[in-house]
Design a protein around this motif. Structure first.
Motif, PDB file in Angstrom:
ATOM      1  N   TYR A  59       0.817  -1.210   0.000  1.00 15.89           N
ATOM      2  CA  TYR A  59       0.000   0.000   0.000  1.00 15.89           C
ATOM      3  C   TYR A  59       0.851   1.260   0.000  1.00 15.89           C
ATOM      4  CZ  TYR A  59      -3.708  -3.298   1.296  1.00 15.89           C
ATOM      5  OH  TYR A  59      -4.586  -4.333   1.342  1.00 15.89           O
ATOM      6  N   SER A  60       2.086   1.149   0.470  1.00 14.20           N
ATOM      7  CA  SER A  60       2.938   2.342   0.528  1.00 14.20           C
ATOM      8  C   SER A  60       3.439   2.741  -0.855  1.00 14.20           C
ATOM      9  CB  SER A  60       4.122   2.092   1.468  1.00 14.20           C
ATOM     10  OG  SER A  60       4.990   1.113   0.906  1.00 14.20           O
ATOM     11  N   GLN A  61       3.293   1.848  -1.831  1.00 15.23           N
ATOM     12  CA  GLN A  61       3.741   2.198  -3.175  1.00 15.23           C
ATOM     13  C   GLN A  61       2.771   3.186  -3.798  1.00 15.23           C
ATOM     14  OE1 GLN A  61       5.247  -0.954  -5.652  1.00 15.23           O
ATOM     15  NE2 GLN A  61       5.445  -2.322  -3.892  1.00 15.23           N
ATOM     16  N   ASN A  62       3.327   4.043  -4.658  1.00 11.10           N
ATOM     17  CA  ASN A  62       2.572   5.188  -5.166  1.00 11.10           C
ATOM     18  C   ASN A  62       1.843   4.852  -6.472  1.00 11.10           C
ATOM     19  OD1 ASN A  62       1.614   7.714  -5.686  1.00 11.10           O
ATOM     20  ND2 ASN A  62       3.599   8.674  -5.996  1.00 11.10           N
ATOM     21  N   TYR A  63       0.807   4.017  -6.393  1.00  7.43           N
ATOM     22  CA  TYR A  63       0.054   3.677  -7.597  1.00  7.43           C
ATOM     23  C   TYR A  63      -0.786   4.855  -8.086  1.00  7.43           C
ATOM     24  CZ  TYR A  63       1.428  -0.989  -6.238  1.00  7.43           C
ATOM     25  OH  TYR A  63       2.172  -2.088  -5.898  1.00  7.43           O
ATOM     26  N   SER A  64      -1.216   5.698  -7.145  1.00  9.71           N
ATOM     27  CA  SER A  64      -2.093   6.806  -7.519  1.00  9.71           C
ATOM     28  C   SER A  64      -1.398   7.825  -8.418  1.00  9.71           C
ATOM     29  CB  SER A  64      -2.621   7.505  -6.259  1.00  9.71           C
ATOM     30  OG  SER A  64      -1.556   8.001  -5.478  1.00  9.71           O
ATOM     31  N   GLN A  65      -0.065   7.815  -8.438  1.00  7.81           N
ATOM     32  CA  GLN A  65       0.647   8.763  -9.307  1.00  7.81           C
ATOM     33  C   GLN A  65       0.307   8.529 -10.786  1.00  7.81           C
ATOM     34  OE1 GLN A  65       4.933   8.185  -9.766  1.00  7.81           O
ATOM     35  NE2 GLN A  65       4.718   6.105  -8.921  1.00  7.81           N
ATOM     36  N   HIS A  66      -0.135   7.311 -11.110  1.00  3.62           N
ATOM     37  CA  HIS A  66      -0.434   6.984 -12.503  1.00  3.62           C
ATOM     38  C   HIS A  66      -1.854   7.369 -12.911  1.00  3.62           C
ATOM     39  CE1 HIS A  66       3.324   4.848 -12.535  1.00  3.62           C
ATOM     40  NE2 HIS A  66       2.921   4.005 -11.599  1.00  3.62           N
ATOM     41  N   VAL A  67      -2.689   7.756 -11.943  1.00  2.57           N
ATOM     42  CA  VAL A  67      -4.093   8.047 -12.257  1.00  2.57           C
ATOM     43  C   VAL A  67      -4.220   9.407 -12.933  1.00  2.57           C
ATOM     44  CG1 VAL A  67      -6.382   8.497 -11.266  1.00  2.57           C
ATOM     45  CG2 VAL A  67      -4.983   6.602 -10.407  1.00  2.57           C
TER      46      VAL A  67
ATOM     47  N   LYS B 198       4.788   4.688 -19.653  1.00 10.84           N
ATOM     48  CA  LYS B 198       4.033   5.415 -18.626  1.00 10.84           C
ATOM     49  C   LYS B 198       2.581   5.637 -19.024  1.00 10.84           C
ATOM     50  CE  LYS B 198       7.912   7.747 -16.382  1.00 10.84           C
ATOM     51  NZ  LYS B 198       8.508   9.041 -15.981  1.00 10.84           N
ATOM     52  N   ASN B 199       2.323   5.765 -20.324  1.00  8.79           N
ATOM     53  CA  ASN B 199       0.941   5.930 -20.769  1.00  8.79           C
ATOM     54  C   ASN B 199       0.112   4.683 -20.471  1.00  8.79           C
ATOM     55  OD1 ASN B 199       0.907   8.589 -21.784  1.00  8.79           O
ATOM     56  ND2 ASN B 199       1.950   7.940 -23.635  1.00  8.79           N
ATOM     57  N   LYS B 200       0.725   3.524 -20.690  1.00  6.02           N
ATOM     58  CA  LYS B 200       0.008   2.276 -20.392  1.00  6.02           C
ATOM     59  C   LYS B 200      -0.303   2.173 -18.899  1.00  6.02           C
ATOM     60  CE  LYS B 200       1.135  -1.709 -22.319  1.00  6.02           C
ATOM     61  NZ  LYS B 200       1.887  -2.819 -22.952  1.00  6.02           N
ATOM     62  N   LEU B 201       0.646   2.601 -18.064  1.00  3.55           N
ATOM     63  CA  LEU B 201       0.403   2.586 -16.615  1.00  3.55           C
ATOM     64  C   LEU B 201      -0.727   3.549 -16.251  1.00  3.55           C
ATOM     65  CD1 LEU B 201       4.055   2.457 -15.230  1.00  3.55           C
ATOM     66  CD2 LEU B 201       2.364   0.605 -15.191  1.00  3.55           C
ATOM     67  N   SER B 202      -0.746   4.717 -16.879  1.00  2.68           N
ATOM     68  CA  SER B 202      -1.812   5.687 -16.600  1.00  2.68           C
ATOM     69  C   SER B 202      -3.166   5.149 -17.032  1.00  2.68           C
ATOM     70  CB  SER B 202      -1.541   7.010 -17.328  1.00  2.68           C
ATOM     71  OG  SER B 202      -0.640   7.792 -16.587  1.00  2.68           O
ATOM     72  N   ILE B 203      -3.218   4.535 -18.205  1.00  8.34           N
ATOM     73  CA  ILE B 203      -4.489   3.982 -18.687  1.00  8.34           C
ATOM     74  C   ILE B 203      -4.973   2.888 -17.746  1.00  8.34           C
ATOM     75  CG2 ILE B 203      -5.592   2.711 -20.568  1.00  8.34           C
ATOM     76  CD1 ILE B 203      -3.504   4.147 -22.440  1.00  8.34           C
TER      77      ILE B 203
ATOM     78  N   ASN C 216      -4.269   7.779 -23.062  1.00  2.00           N
ATOM     79  CA  ASN C 216      -4.034   8.627 -21.887  1.00  2.00           C
ATOM     80  C   ASN C 216      -4.320  10.077 -22.248  1.00  2.00           C
ATOM     81  OD1 ASN C 216      -3.236   9.571 -19.384  1.00  2.00           O
ATOM     82  ND2 ASN C 216      -1.048   9.502 -19.857  1.00  2.00           N
ATOM     83  N   THR C 217      -5.565  10.339 -22.661  1.00  2.00           N
ATOM     84  CA  THR C 217      -6.007  11.669 -23.083  1.00  2.00           C
ATOM     85  C   THR C 217      -7.439  11.882 -22.614  1.00  2.00           C
ATOM     86  OG1 THR C 217      -6.800  10.770 -25.184  1.00  2.00           O
ATOM     87  CG2 THR C 217      -4.552  11.651 -25.158  1.00  2.00           C
ATOM     88  N   PRO C 218      -7.918  13.137 -22.601  1.00  2.00           N
ATOM     89  CA  PRO C 218      -9.310  13.355 -22.200  1.00  2.00           C
ATOM     90  C   PRO C 218     -10.315  12.555 -23.029  1.00  2.00           C
ATOM     91  CG  PRO C 218      -8.127  15.418 -22.122  1.00  2.00           C
ATOM     92  CD  PRO C 218      -7.188  14.414 -22.743  1.00  2.00           C
ATOM     93  N   ASP C 219     -10.038  12.367 -24.331  1.00  2.69           N
ATOM     94  CA  ASP C 219     -10.947  11.554 -25.145  1.00  2.69           C
ATOM     95  C   ASP C 219     -10.446  10.115 -25.263  1.00  2.69           C
ATOM     96  OD1 ASP C 219      -8.783  12.026 -26.771  1.00  2.69           O
ATOM     97  OD2 ASP C 219      -9.940  12.581 -28.540  1.00  2.69           O
ATOM     98  N   GLY C 220      -9.813   9.638 -24.195  1.00  6.60           N
ATOM     99  CA  GLY C 220      -9.159   8.344 -24.215  1.00  6.60           C
ATOM    100  C   GLY C 220     -10.068   7.147 -24.048  1.00  6.60           C
ATOM    101  N   LEU C 221     -11.384   7.375 -23.872  1.00  6.51           N
ATOM    102  CA  LEU C 221     -12.345   6.263 -23.835  1.00  6.51           C
ATOM    103  C   LEU C 221     -13.183   6.319 -25.105  1.00  6.51           C
ATOM    104  CD1 LEU C 221     -13.567   6.410 -20.125  1.00  6.51           C
ATOM    105  CD2 LEU C 221     -12.055   4.705 -21.141  1.00  6.51           C
ATOM    106  N   ILE C 222     -13.391   5.165 -25.738  1.00  8.17           N
ATOM    107  CA  ILE C 222     -14.057   5.125 -27.032  1.00  8.17           C
ATOM    108  C   ILE C 222     -15.572   5.250 -26.912  1.00  8.17           C
ATOM    109  CG2 ILE C 222     -14.406   2.635 -27.252  1.00  8.17           C
ATOM    110  CD1 ILE C 222     -12.913   5.009 -29.930  1.00  8.17           C
ATOM    111  N   GLY C 223     -16.095   5.147 -25.699  1.00  9.91           N
ATOM    112  CA  GLY C 223     -17.536   5.292 -25.449  1.00  9.91           C
ATOM    113  C   GLY C 223     -17.751   5.641 -23.999  1.00  9.91           C
ATOM    114  N   ASN C 224     -19.022   5.709 -23.567  1.00 11.58           N
ATOM    115  CA  ASN C 224     -19.326   6.016 -22.163  1.00 11.58           C
ATOM    116  C   ASN C 224     -18.585   5.062 -21.230  1.00 11.58           C
ATOM    117  OD1 ASN C 224     -22.913   6.553 -22.669  1.00 11.58           O
ATOM    118  ND2 ASN C 224     -21.194   7.780 -23.293  1.00 11.58           N
ATOM    119  N   GLU C 225     -18.046   5.594 -20.158  1.00 15.66           N
ATOM    120  CA  GLU C 225     -17.417   4.756 -19.132  1.00 15.66           C
ATOM    121  C   GLU C 225     -18.418   3.784 -18.512  1.00 15.66           C
ATOM    122  OE1 GLU C 225     -15.385   2.744 -17.028  1.00 15.66           O
ATOM    123  OE2 GLU C 225     -14.080   4.385 -17.606  1.00 15.66           O
TER     124      GLU C 225
END
Length: 933
Positions: free
Chosen positions: A17-25, A293-298, A611-620
């Motif tokens: 839990y101490s690892q910084n996974y949230s940095q990729h969000v 890093k983009n794959k990690l963010s996605i 990893n962009t604002p339009d990075g989802l192809i349809g509604n989440e």
């Protein structure tokens, strides 16, 4: 030894839990395009979603309240929906301003720039350009924390506008002291009766400087259906004002308790860091490694989106508002809201069975309480309201999947009882489905989709029955789960609608129409997850079914028929942007062509998630779009929730570690065996003994002219050529005659209005009875329509307007003719002069669907078809704002008049007005029967 193991497990968990996974969000993923996500602050499954609102109109791309293309913020509200296709929420909106306060949102709104905007997991910040105010937001589960930095000296205001977004049914503001207020908001939108309470605490004394209300103003209490207040104070340059807002679904007392439990801190940074830790803990459940890093963010943003909802919907003491609007207190589980089950049963809930079994149990306990308090399991539940949005009863999929995977903590018997109850109701075409083993166009709109999804849900209930050793229930629901066979057309391999006993024609599998839910026949012809071997067999074997899967990816990538904004991310007719397609690429595994699954899944992962604002192809769609990515990228997918196994594909990441709740870790690499992946996490499940069940015999198809002049030929065809066919006919002279079925030997002719009924039989097993009605024309008039009918709403042609068959309130069944943006004009020719004394034409209003009554209807008469005399004008008396679906006859009694021709002219309403959600669009005019006496 046991104690040491627990200490070691906790130590390992602490390191993870101490690892910084949230940095990729990246919370901005999906806020552009059609993703419909929001960027604001939330903790996993939190009640508070504190986010900016850039849309107040409830538009399609403004469902979450925010769209990346916008440049104006109206305020910061505390509830938001993640990627839905319908607008709601936006409750308890606050907006900081400076100067003379205004309660008009055009005045208090502010421009902003993305350059001055930041969002991370649990945190959001932006600069409001109009007054040079820096806003920072963070949250706990039930309390939103605001920090406003006023960079100019002067008068600072905080606007509270209860009319923000949804329609306000009741509003109340109670001033407790100069730093504390309580707020009640009851509103109507998608959830038609939503209650929310809030306690707001300011860090410094504030005075009410402006009020707008149409209700009470007395003793520090303000009420109304129009209610907004401004709270003001003088500030120095750079001064900060902190605001804490606790929410409750139950009342002021609940909001106070929630504030006491989660709102004690006055240290914004501490809360922000706690929110980050909460996210790191949740995101740590799956570790993936990548240099990209983009794959990690996605990936980690996908996890973030899955964990955004369902939302905790109880106070800290367990008190919650039930589906019956009464109050209850939970025992041993957490109560949730926001269940987008048509979407999430496919991937998001199966993912949760792997990494969050306890919360899965809590979801099911919530379902059971909603059944006990509201009469049925949730379909699309929102804020203790059942929206009845989408189709099926997919709570049962979530329950069956949990039971199959050995998840405990809920009452299996009660869950089964609730599931069976949903399946035995007589709503949304279920009555016809139970009686006829399928739903037709005559019974219910979206009949193909409903039949197929009901059949899968029935299989889920059968699996529960098997688990509980309920042999008769198992056999009953397994037989029902084969109902897909009645809509499978063996001549073309597609799932096709049936109407009046026959296949609905003309048929184009690319056509989006009212026979399918957010899709077409391409999207639904693969939805038999409960019986994929049966579907393969129906197609003629694996090779032919492989060709059929190939065909969807090779088909033209445009749809026909109605415009459907949900259908996006097309590869041929495969639509990654909407849920019905999500399992299709995995079907290659069932025809021994896993390499084709590999190819398609990798293409989708590479091209449709960015990893962009339009990075989802349809509604989440409340996490489903992201859940597909998570599961597929780690190499698994649940094609059939309710089975304790996964379909597999090569992992997208080199190494994946899944940390399970029992303290074990599953490590996946590209060398992990398919069998190991198939049983991932469920190795200790004991198989349940199978019972025998009856194979269903499909109902026959009856073909003839529905409307005929003098006679028509009737042909009856079994869907399986080995089946025997039996039939009988009933015409108007047979009403009191007892008739029996006889063996069908070939086509026959009828010359009266007749009902034909038939069934098939194989090995002693009878199908349900197919019945079809054939009408001899009630007249021999001719009709010319001088308006252009919408091709989606033809009712089968112009004779439908004078065939004696009347449309009903459910216009989606297809008996109405629809005209958009034009006046309707039709001329009837009686072939010879007739005496006329009464004229009537029938219209429909469904304001929400853009269908409005004509402004007026005029009737004209003529002897030569050229020179017409106005006989009568009938004005409309129904308010266009009336949202009740209703049918109205525009009837005119006249003095006996001789004429050969009658002209009917119905003047359309015109453009939709400002108050309408579709303002500016062309309204529809729906007409069915014209009758002349």
């Amino acid at each position: 030894m046991r104690k040491s193991f627990i200490i070691l497990s906790l130590f390992i968990a602490q390191i993870i839990y101490s690892q910084n996974y949230s940095q990729h969000v990246n919370p901005f993923i999906g806020t552009g395009g059609h993703g419909h996500t929001f960027p604001g602050a939330i903790v996993p499954f939190g009640m508070v979603q504190l986010s900016p609102d850039t849309r107040v109109d409830g538009s399609w791309d403004g469902c979450s309240g925010y769209h990346y293309s916008d440049s104006v913020i109206y305020g910061f509200s505390h509830t938001h929906l993640n990627g839905t296709g319908v607008s709601d929420y936006g409750d308890i909106m606050l907006m900081p301003t400076m100067g003379n306060p205004s309660l008009n949102n055009k005045d208090y709104s502010s421009k902003f720039s993305h350059k001055n905007e930041k969002a991370t997991a649990g945190f959001y910040a932006v600069k409001l350009d109009k007054n040079n105010i820096d806003v920072r937001l963070t949250t706990t589960k039930r309390v939103g924390y605001h920090e406003y930095i006023f960079n100019n000296v002067g008068n600072a205001n905080i606007i509270l506008d209860l009319n923000h977004r949804d329609k306000l049914l009741e509003g109340e503001v109670r001033v407790i002291d100069d730093k504390t207020i309580e707020v009640f908001r009851r509103s109507e939108a998608w959830a038609t009766n939503q209650y929310i309470y809030a306690r707001i605490e300011f860090s410094k004394p504030m005075k009410i400087s402006k009020i707008e209300t149409n209700g009470k103003q007395e003793n520090n209490l303000y009420t109304g259906t129009k209610l907004a207040l401004a709270f003001s104070t003088a500030v120095k340059k750079g001064e900060k004002i902190y605001v804490k807002v606790s929410l409750s679904p139950t009342g002021y007392e609940g909001a106070a308790k929630n504030m006491l439990a989660e709102g004690k801190s006055n240290d914004f940074e501490t809360i922000k860091e706690q929110a980050k830790r909460d996210w790191d803990k949740e995101l740590s459940k799956i570790e993936v490694k990548s240099e990209d890093k983009n794959k990690l963010s996605i990936f980690y943003t996908a996890m973030y989106h899955v964990f955004t909802q369902p939302n905790i919907n109880m106070d800290v003491d367990g008190k919650y508002r039930g589906r019956d609007n009464k109050f209850y207190t939970t025992k041993n589980f957490d109560y949730y809201s926001v269940f987008s089950l048509w979407d999430t049963f496919r991937g998001a809930h199966p993912l949760m069975t792997l990494i969050d079994r306890k919360r899965t149990s809590d979801f099911i306990n919530t379902f059971i309480r909603q059944y006990e308090q509201g009469g049925k399991l949730p379909v699309w539940e929102l804020a203790s309201n059942e929206t009845e949005c989408m189709i099926g009863y997919h709570s049962v999929s979530v329950i069956a999947d949990a039971m199959a995977k050995g998840i405990t903590g809920f009452n299996y018997e009660k869950a089964f009882e609730a599931s069976k109850n949903s399946a035995m109701l007589d709503i949304f075409g279920l009555n016809a489905y139970k009686q006829n083993n399928y739903t037709s166009i005559d019974d219910e709109h979206e009949s193909v989709s409903k039949t197929l999804e009901y059949a899968y849900d029935d299989w889920c209930i059968a699996q529960m029955a098997k688990n509980l050793n309920k042999k008769e229930d198992y056999q009953y629901f397994m037989k029902r789960s084969q109902n897909w066979k009645n809509l499978y057309n063996p001549k073309n391999g597609f799932m096709q609608a049936r109407k009046n006993g026959n296949w609905y024609e003309p048929f184009e599998p690319r056509e989006v129409n009212n026979n399918y839910t957010e899709g077409n026949s391409w999207h639904y012809s693969y939805f038999v997850p409960q019986d994929i071997p049966g579907l393969i067999q129906a197609h003629g074997g694996k090779e032919k079914f492989e060709q059929f899967i190939d065909a969807i990816f090779a088909a033209p990538n445009t749809t026909t028929g109605r415009e459907q904004v949900d259908i996006t991310g097309l590869i041929g007719q495969y639509a990654q942007g909407n849920e019905p397609s999500h399992h299709i690429a995995y079907l290659y595994n069932f025809v021994d062509k896993p390499q084709k699954t590999e190819e398609k899944i990798k293409y989708i992962l590479d091209n449709f998630y960015k990893n962009t604002p339009d990075g989802l192809i349809g509604n989440e769609d409340c996490g489903q779009m992201s859940a597909w990515y998570i599961l597929s990228s780690i190499g698994i997918y649940s094609v059939t929730p309710g089975k304790p196994e996964w379909e597999t594909v090569t992992p997208y990441f080199d190494e994946i570690k899944i940390h399970l709740e029992d303290g074990t870790t599953k490590t996946i690499t590209k060398n992990t065996s398919k069998e190991e992946l198939k049983r991932l996490g469920f190795e200790n499940i004991k198989p349940v003994k199978d019972f025998k069940y009856t194979e269903q015999t499909a109902s026959p198809v009856i073909t003839a002219d529905r409307l005929f002049e003098f006679s028509t030929k009737v042909e009856i065809t079994p869907l399986n050529e080995k089946d025997k066919v039996y039939y009988m006919t009933m015409d108007e002279n047979d009403k009191n005659v007892r008739k029996t079925f006889t063996t069908y030997k070939g086509p026959f002719t009828i010359n009266k209005t007749t009902q034909v009924s038939a069934y098939t039989e194989r090995d002693g097993e009878k199908s349900s009875i197919t019945s079809a009605n054939y009408n001899r024309r009630p007249n021999h008039w001719d009709i010319i329509v001088n308006s252009t009918v919408n091709p989606q709403y033809t009712a089968g042609g112009k004779l439908a307007l004078i065939d004696g068959i009347n449309g009903v309130e459910n216009w989606r069944k297809g008996e109405w003719q629809g005209y958009q943006g034009q006046t309707f004009e039709a001329i009837l020719d009686f072939k010879s002069p007739q005496k006329i004394k009464n004229l009537s034409s029938t219209y429909l209003q469904d304001s929400r669907a853009w269908i409005l009554m004509p402004k007026k209807v005029e009737y004209y008469a003529s002897m030569n078809g050229k020179d017409f005399i106005l006989l009568k004008t009938i004005d409309n008396t129904i308010d266009p704002k009336d949202e009740k679906v209703q049918v109205k006859d525009f009837t005119a009694d006249i003095l006996p008049t001789e004429a050969r021709y009658i002209k009917v002219k119905a003047h359309h309403f015109g453009k939709l007005p400002e108050w309408h959600q579709g303002a500016g669009g062309d309204s529809y005019l729906f007409v069915d029967e014209i009758s002349i006496k």
